[in-house]
Design an enzyme around this catalytic site. Sequence first.
Site: not given
Length: 321
Positions: A117, A204, A194, A127, A273, A232, A247
């Site tokens: 990415c 981030r 995602k 991205c 995260s 997707e 995700k």
Amino acid sequence: MFKRLRRMRLNPNIREMLTQTTLHKKDFIYPLFITHGKNIKNPIESMPDVFQLSIDEALKECEVLQNLGIFSIILFGIPKIKDSIGSEALSPEGIIAQATRAIKEKFPNMLVCVDLCFCEYTDHGHCGILNPKLNSVDNDLTLEILNQQALILAQSGADLIAPSAMMDGMIESLRTALDSNGFNHIPLMSYSTKFASGYYGPFRDVAQSTPSFGDRKSYQQNPANRREAILESLEDEAQGADILMVKPALAYLDIVRDIREQTLLPLAIYNVSGEYAMLKFAQKAGIIDYERVLLETMISFKRAGADIIITYHAKEIANLI
């Protein structure tokens, strides 16, 4: 007569024998964040026990992982310089290309997966290449540089490439580029579903990839859309993905199950995260039985249908199982 299901729970040996979902060390991929320099191990306040690592420190971490029985990692890069097209990711001397070569040289049995990415590498934090008319990422121009990045990482020795940009046609484009350059043996683990999620905040911080404007809702998946989420992943399967991924994980286990029921491909989840940080800070506050809740959470991922779990908890879990 009613069924007495408790009969099968009273004896611990029977309970163990009939356990339907189990965790194994081979299920886990551990993320590493790689930065330039030497002897660097920068802690991240929002992600306890997670660090930005220079390559020499990452090599030490790989030794620790292998001693624990974890032989799979995924790499994320923190570049020296960011620009509008993420140039460092397009260089054989980029941080992840260097790290991949170093890790494969010292630990040839380590499965090195590379995130594909541009959000960490661009000065705008999106991205790919921006289209000013759309005020969003230009899909097809971004495919071109994703292909370049993938080829550099394949040439550097990556075992598995994980494209995460959520561009239309991304898997077909990458598969064509890799195959036509002699890398038809390299599998693609697509971030196929995602979501544009609020659970990415701490990532981030460590990857320094917060967008400088707007958000990623024009290319990442709407959290409210179940049918589109399934579509997707099925589209990426049709384009040639070898592994699919959902995700985040914890708030989307219904989607994991939906996709599991519609594909025979291996399915990964990314325990992201924000999910990690919630458990770690709950542990610090002393409000949960941390190890018990951690294992219960991992079991929920497997039970929902995941074959592979990408998680910052991998080292802890290796010690527990």
